[in-house]
Design an enzyme around this catalytic site. Structure first.
Site, PDB file in Angstrom:
ATOM      1  N   ILE A 116     -17.524  -4.260  13.728  1.00 49.87           N
ATOM      2  CA  ILE A 116     -16.894  -3.258  14.601  1.00 49.87           C
ATOM      3  C   ILE A 116     -16.402  -3.998  15.844  1.00 49.87           C
ATOM      4  O   ILE A 116     -17.195  -4.614  16.567  1.00 49.87           O
ATOM      5  CB  ILE A 116     -17.915  -2.195  15.061  1.00 49.87           C
ATOM      6  CG1 ILE A 116     -18.706  -1.645  13.882  1.00 49.87           C
ATOM      7  CG2 ILE A 116     -17.245  -1.124  15.909  1.00 49.87           C
ATOM      8  CD1 ILE A 116     -18.115  -0.468  13.211  1.00 49.87           C
ATOM      9  N   LEU A 153      10.302  -0.415   3.748  1.00 49.30           N
ATOM     10  CA  LEU A 153       8.892  -0.510   4.148  1.00 49.30           C
ATOM     11  C   LEU A 153       8.405  -1.948   4.272  1.00 49.30           C
ATOM     12  O   LEU A 153       7.333  -2.167   4.855  1.00 49.30           O
ATOM     13  CB  LEU A 153       7.988   0.187   3.120  1.00 49.30           C
ATOM     14  CG  LEU A 153       8.167   1.684   2.941  1.00 49.30           C
ATOM     15  CD1 LEU A 153       8.812   1.980   1.601  1.00 49.30           C
ATOM     16  CD2 LEU A 153       6.852   2.428   3.059  1.00 49.30           C
ATOM     17  N   THR A 201       5.938   2.798  12.645  1.00 50.73           N
ATOM     18  CA  THR A 201       4.563   3.107  13.024  1.00 50.73           C
ATOM     19  C   THR A 201       4.493   3.778  14.392  1.00 50.73           C
ATOM     20  O   THR A 201       5.361   3.558  15.241  1.00 50.73           O
ATOM     21  CB  THR A 201       3.752   1.793  13.066  1.00 50.73           C
ATOM     22  OG1 THR A 201       2.516   2.028  13.719  1.00 50.73           O
ATOM     23  CG2 THR A 201       4.481   0.700  13.844  1.00 50.73           C
ATOM     24  N   ASP A 202       3.423   4.535  14.621  1.00 51.42           N
ATOM     25  CA  ASP A 202       3.219   5.118  15.954  1.00 51.42           C
ATOM     26  C   ASP A 202       2.815   4.064  16.981  1.00 51.42           C
ATOM     27  O   ASP A 202       2.805   4.332  18.185  1.00 51.42           O
ATOM     28  CB  ASP A 202       2.161   6.239  15.901  1.00 51.42           C
ATOM     29  CG  ASP A 202       0.781   5.760  15.459  1.00 51.42           C
ATOM     30  OD1 ASP A 202       0.642   4.592  15.041  1.00 51.42           O
ATOM     31  OD2 ASP A 202      -0.172   6.574  15.546  1.00 51.42           O
ATOM     32  N   GLU A 203       2.481   2.848  16.498  1.00 53.37           N
ATOM     33  CA  GLU A 203       2.006   1.824  17.437  1.00 53.37           C
ATOM     34  C   GLU A 203       3.112   1.356  18.388  1.00 53.37           C
ATOM     35  O   GLU A 203       2.831   0.733  19.411  1.00 53.37           O
ATOM     36  CB  GLU A 203       1.387   0.643  16.669  1.00 53.37           C
ATOM     37  CG  GLU A 203       0.226   1.127  15.809  1.00 53.37           C
ATOM     38  CD  GLU A 203      -0.598   0.048  15.116  1.00 53.37           C
ATOM     39  OE1 GLU A 203      -0.624  -1.092  15.603  1.00 53.37           O
ATOM     40  OE2 GLU A 203      -1.225   0.363  14.096  1.00 53.37           O
ATOM     41  N   PHE A 237       0.832  -1.214   0.000  1.00 53.97           N
ATOM     42  CA  PHE A 237       0.000   0.000   0.000  1.00 53.97           C
ATOM     43  C   PHE A 237       0.869   1.268   0.000  1.00 53.97           C
ATOM     44  O   PHE A 237       0.920   2.024  -0.979  1.00 53.97           O
ATOM     45  CB  PHE A 237      -0.910  -0.095   1.227  1.00 53.97           C
ATOM     46  CG  PHE A 237      -1.615   1.157   1.638  1.00 53.97           C
ATOM     47  CD1 PHE A 237      -2.301   1.939   0.719  1.00 53.97           C
ATOM     48  CD2 PHE A 237      -1.631   1.539   2.983  1.00 53.97           C
ATOM     49  CE1 PHE A 237      -2.979   3.089   1.124  1.00 53.97           C
ATOM     50  CE2 PHE A 237      -2.311   2.669   3.397  1.00 53.97           C
ATOM     51  CZ  PHE A 237      -2.972   3.457   2.470  1.00 53.97           C
ATOM     52  N   ASN A 281      -2.091   5.954  11.437  1.00 54.35           N
ATOM     53  CA  ASN A 281      -2.807   5.112  10.469  1.00 54.35           C
ATOM     54  C   ASN A 281      -2.976   5.827   9.131  1.00 54.35           C
ATOM     55  O   ASN A 281      -3.441   6.955   9.086  1.00 54.35           O
ATOM     56  CB  ASN A 281      -4.207   4.763  10.994  1.00 54.35           C
ATOM     57  CG  ASN A 281      -4.161   3.764  12.128  1.00 54.35           C
ATOM     58  OD1 ASN A 281      -3.542   4.007  13.149  1.00 54.35           O
ATOM     59  ND2 ASN A 281      -4.820   2.634  11.942  1.00 54.35           N
ATOM     60  N   ASN A 282      -2.641   5.121   8.057  1.00 62.23           N
ATOM     61  CA  ASN A 282      -2.796   5.669   6.710  1.00 62.23           C
ATOM     62  C   ASN A 282      -4.101   5.194   6.083  1.00 62.23           C
ATOM     63  O   ASN A 282      -4.575   4.098   6.371  1.00 62.23           O
ATOM     64  CB  ASN A 282      -1.675   5.145   5.801  1.00 62.23           C
ATOM     65  CG  ASN A 282      -0.343   5.815   6.041  1.00 62.23           C
ATOM     66  OD1 ASN A 282       0.428   5.995   5.115  1.00 62.23           O
ATOM     67  ND2 ASN A 282      -0.038   6.187   7.272  1.00 62.23           N
ATOM     68  N   ASN A 293     -13.682   4.654  15.834  1.00 66.39           N
ATOM     69  CA  ASN A 293     -14.003   3.742  14.728  1.00 66.39           C
ATOM     70  C   ASN A 293     -15.473   3.820  14.334  1.00 66.39           C
ATOM     71  O   ASN A 293     -15.807   3.866  13.152  1.00 66.39           O
ATOM     72  CB  ASN A 293     -13.653   2.301  15.108  1.00 66.39           C
ATOM     73  CG  ASN A 293     -12.154   2.108  15.296  1.00 66.39           C
ATOM     74  OD1 ASN A 293     -11.355   2.860  14.741  1.00 66.39           O
ATOM     75  ND2 ASN A 293     -11.774   1.122  16.093  1.00 66.39           N
ATOM     76  N   GLU A 329       5.316  -7.366   7.587  1.00 70.04           N
ATOM     77  CA  GLU A 329       3.972  -7.858   7.861  1.00 70.04           C
ATOM     78  C   GLU A 329       3.307  -6.729   8.630  1.00 70.04           C
ATOM     79  O   GLU A 329       3.860  -6.237   9.622  1.00 70.04           O
ATOM     80  CB  GLU A 329       4.021  -9.134   8.705  1.00 70.04           C
ATOM     81  CG  GLU A 329       4.536 -10.355   7.955  1.00 70.04           C
ATOM     82  CD  GLU A 329       3.574 -10.841   6.878  1.00 70.04           C
ATOM     83  OE1 GLU A 329       2.391 -10.446   6.897  1.00 70.04           O
ATOM     84  OE2 GLU A 329       4.016 -11.603   6.003  1.00 70.04           O
ATOM     85  N   LYS A 365      -7.756  -3.878   6.186  1.00 68.28           N
ATOM     86  CA  LYS A 365      -7.654  -2.729   7.105  1.00 68.28           C
ATOM     87  C   LYS A 365      -8.994  -2.003   7.130  1.00 68.28           C
ATOM     88  O   LYS A 365      -9.776  -2.080   6.179  1.00 68.28           O
ATOM     89  CB  LYS A 365      -6.536  -1.785   6.655  1.00 68.28           C
ATOM     90  CG  LYS A 365      -5.175  -2.475   6.498  1.00 68.28           C
ATOM     91  CD  LYS A 365      -4.377  -2.492   7.782  1.00 68.28           C
ATOM     92  CE  LYS A 365      -3.164  -3.402   7.731  1.00 68.28           C
ATOM     93  NZ  LYS A 365      -2.127  -3.023   6.817  1.00 68.28           N
ATOM     94  N   TYR A 395       2.540  -7.268  16.330  1.00 68.09           N
ATOM     95  CA  TYR A 395       2.935  -6.359  15.243  1.00 68.09           C
ATOM     96  C   TYR A 395       3.756  -5.200  15.795  1.00 68.09           C
ATOM     97  O   TYR A 395       4.875  -4.931  15.338  1.00 68.09           O
ATOM     98  CB  TYR A 395       1.697  -5.830  14.499  1.00 68.09           C
ATOM     99  CG  TYR A 395       1.999  -4.629  13.620  1.00 68.09           C
ATOM    100  CD1 TYR A 395       2.831  -4.742  12.506  1.00 68.09           C
ATOM    101  CD2 TYR A 395       1.455  -3.367  13.903  1.00 68.09           C
ATOM    102  CE1 TYR A 395       3.122  -3.638  11.704  1.00 68.09           C
ATOM    103  CE2 TYR A 395       1.749  -2.264  13.108  1.00 68.09           C
ATOM    104  CZ  TYR A 395       2.584  -2.407  12.005  1.00 68.09           C
ATOM    105  OH  TYR A 395       2.871  -1.310  11.218  1.00 68.09           O
ATOM    106  N   LYS A 414       7.739  -4.158  15.252  1.00 66.98           N
ATOM    107  CA  LYS A 414       8.184  -2.887  14.668  1.00 66.98           C
ATOM    108  C   LYS A 414       9.083  -2.128  15.667  1.00 66.98           C
ATOM    109  O   LYS A 414      10.088  -1.532  15.279  1.00 66.98           O
ATOM    110  CB  LYS A 414       6.990  -2.020  14.263  1.00 66.98           C
ATOM    111  CG  LYS A 414       6.191  -2.544  13.082  1.00 66.98           C
ATOM    112  CD  LYS A 414       6.951  -2.599  11.767  1.00 66.98           C
ATOM    113  CE  LYS A 414       7.271  -1.245  11.180  1.00 66.98           C
ATOM    114  NZ  LYS A 414       7.858  -1.368   9.815  1.00 66.98           N
TER     115      LYS A 414
END
Ligand code: NAD
Ligand code: TYD
Length: 366
Positions: free
Chosen positions: A227, A95, A146-148, A25, A200-201, A270, A98, A210, A171, A175
């Site tokens: 949800i 980039l 990632t910010d995660e 992506f 998040n993109n 969300n 997974e 996603k 994940y 990272k």
């Protein structure tokens, strides 16, 4: 060795770039952009073409003579060595990963192997190749993260570059670990690195596992909209082309050894975002207002579901002058249009492996 961040003397230009994960992506947007903004550079896209990688994402650049695709795995040191000696890269934009949290919950080892070992293998080959060529002072290893890695926020506050790491999913742990390994190569071996951690993109060409493309697809097809939990988790959304622009900015002007948070101050719960998508897609398809609301289906929450992510991108804005170019309204409308206009892409990327995953994970959730 003094490893405090240092600015480049002038904006960097490159002659040979390695982009890993370019068929995914974000990577596909990055490649498209770099072919424009680095007019002298040849760009090699190394991608294993997992379920998430698709050369259909790059059809428009296939014929560009400065672009080359190499199919392969970032854990394959022999292949990496061959690519480094053939192409004499002066920068790596890394980039390949997974990238989906849900998959990391069902198959954590794949994440540790690609995201940690893969990154370490790539760093190690780059270090040897660049040391042998004696060009360590003229190269750059750019790690896209990632910010995660910062964990989960409560109702208040934003992640900054000094927020302590606190990853909570396989994940994000993988990272975070890869970020640390990249920094270790900088501090220990003097490798010139930059890291960016983005929120998040959303945008075109995102694999429909996603949230945003999954919901658009299901609204179009009138399938249940799963949800997780109560839908109150918050994500901070950034248009993928603004992320690609930020990566380009950091590549050209980022200070060696520095870290940049990337985000657009655009937080959504969300459930509110799904309502917004229902409104946009139903309107585009000429359906009555609220038509698809009945598809909303609250399902079992994700294990360890991080409550809230939100990025403070002040450092990137003040040091390098980047800002998002579109509002969320504009970016989301553009994104919905793209998925509605590209049903063939959606059918193609969801026809194989993913369909089985989808059936196993979502079929009995509605
Ligand atoms: P993606 O899943 O769409 O693409 C990942 C790409 O990497 C795919 O093309 C895949 O084939 C390739 N790949 C996977 N394993 C590989 C391996 N072992 N060797 C070579 N190629 C391999 O992911 P994305 O959303 O484009 O994310 C790209 C990067 O940006 C990742 O590092 C991710 O952690 C980071 N990131 C993503 C987001 C987001 O919102 N999507 C936000 C911040 C950071
Ligand atoms: P996702 O797009 O997987 O990104 P990330 O987990 O990396 O933030 O999920 C975004 C949010 O949407 C997250 O809070 C989980 C939630 N979500 C759902 O509620 N339902 C879904 O079907 C998916 C895929 C995600």
């Amino acid at each position: 060795m003094d490893t405090a961040p240092t600015p480049p003397a002038t904006a960097r230009t490159f002659s040979s770039l390695l982009v890993t994960g370019g068929a995914g992506f974000i990577g596909s947007h990055v490649i498209r952009r770099l072919l424009r903004t680095q007019p002298e550079a040849r760009v090699v896209n190394l991608d294993a073409l997992t379920y998430a990688g698709n050369l259909a994402n790059l059809k428009d650049v296939e014929g560009n003579e400065r672009y080359t695709f190499a199919k392969g795995d970032i854990r394959d040191a022999d292949l990496l060595q061959r690519l480094f000696s053939e192409h004499e890269f002066d920068a790596v934009i890394h980039l390949a990963a997974e990238s989906h949290v849900d998959r990391s919950i069902t198959n954590p080892l794949a994440f540790l192997e690609t995201n940690i070992l893969g990154t370490a293998t790539l760093l190690n080959v780059a270090k040897h190749a660049w040391t042998e060529r004696g060009c360590m002072d003229r190269v750059l290893f750019y790690h896209v993260s990632t910010d995660e890695v910062y964990g989960s926020l409560g109702d208040e506050g934003l992640f900054t570059e000094t927020t302590p790491y606190d990853p909570r999913s396989p994940y994000s742990a993988s990272k975070a670990s890869s970020d640390h390994v990249v920094r270790a190569y900088h501090h220990t071996y003097g490798m010139p690195i930059v890291i960016s951690n983005c929120s998040n993109n959303y945008g075109s060409h995102q694999f429909p596992e996603k949230l945003i493309p999954l919901m658009i697809r299901n609204i179009v097809d009138q399938r249940p909209l799963p949800i997780y939990g109560a839908g109150i988790n918050v994500r901070d959304w950034l248009w993928v082309e603004d992320h690609a622009a930020a990566i380009d900015t950091v590549l050209q002007n980022g200070w060696v050894g520095d870290t940049y948070n990337i985000g657009g101050l655009n937080e959504w719960r969300n459930i509110d975002l799904v309502h917004k998508l229902i409104e946009l897609v139903d309107a585009k398809l000429g359906r009555p207002e609220g038509h698809s609301k009945a598809l909303i289906t609250f399902v079992t929450d994700r294990a360890g579901h991080d409550l809230r992510y939100a990025i403070d991108a002040t450092h990137l804005e003040t040091r390098l002058g980047w800002k998002p170019s579109v509002t969320f309204e504009e970016g989301l409308a553009n994104t919905v249009d793209w998925y509605l206009d590209n049903k063939a892409w959606m059918d193609e990327v969801t026809s194989g492996d993913y369909q089985q995953y989808y059936d196993q994970h979502y079929a009995n959730r509605g």
